[in-house]
Design a protein around this motif. Structure first.
Motif: not given
Ligand code: AR6
Length: 180
Positions: A10-18, A171-180
């Motif tokens: 969780t990043f505020g109102r944004i979630l990241l799920y693989q 890899e995709a999860r990692w690039v989003y995590e960097q941006e978030l």
């Protein structure tokens, strides 16, 4: 996947799920479609397989009305048999080296999908990495645009209340995590 929320970061109102977006029960999931709206491979194929023929039938009706969906724009159908109630079909740009307006067209996909969600009072939307598969958009550049556009939209709008970025692989999860 039944418990995708507990696996998400969780990043505020944004979630990241693989994982697999067809298993995500947000109000809407976004499809990386093509202008014909008649289906294809990648996440588009997966969504039509999991959602059943009702989605394609609605896509055909939209085609009859407006003749497909231009790059950067978005249309809404119901979710058929998917756990999500709706599908927002958007058409990403084909990567052509970056000098053919790809970045602006990709930004338009996110903005127009979010606008459609807000107009339809949808509270949660999940996005795949539009254009980052068959269409060849570099994943890190695409993630930067996706995160920037979603953050800007959420700042200006109460709906959708939350947005999920669905990364298909590590890899995709990692690039989003960097941006978030
Ligand atoms: N869940 C989440 N993400 C997925 C899934 C899934 N089940 N399957 C693939 N991805 P792509 P594009 C990721 O190729 O590049 C179709 O034929 C994948 O790893 O689906 O916009 C359409 O009809 C990648 O990161 O879409 C168009 O003709 C991302 O989804 C064309 O492909 C997008 O990959 C669109 O190409």
């Amino acid at each position: 996947a039944a418990n995708w929320r507990t696996d998400a970061q969780t990043f505020g109102r944004i979630l990241l799920y693989q994982g697999d977006i067809t298993r995500v029960d947000t109000d809407a999931i976004v499809n990386a479609a093509n202008s014909s709206l008649l289906g294809g491979g990648g996440v588009d194929g997966a969504i039509h397989r999991a959602g059943g023929p009702a989605i394609l039938e609605e896509c055909r009706q939209i085609r009859a009305r407006q003749g497909g969906c231009p790059t950067g724009e978005a249309v809404l159908t119901t979710g058929g048999a998917l756990p999500a109630s709706y599908v927002i079909h958007t058409v990403g740009p084909v990567w052509n080296g970056g000098t053919k307006g790809e970045a602006e067209l990709l930004a338009n996909c996110y903005r127009n999908s979010l606008r459609l969600a807000a107009e339809n009072q949808l509270t949660s939307v999940a996005f795949p990495g539009i254009s980052t598969g068959i269409y060849g958009y570099p994943k890190a550049d695409a993630a930067r645009i996706a995160v920037r556009e979603v953050q800007a939209f959420l700042k200006e709008n109460e709906l959708p209340a939350s947005v999920v970025f669905v990364a298909y692989d590590e890899e995709a999860r990692w690039v989003y995590e960097q941006e978030l």
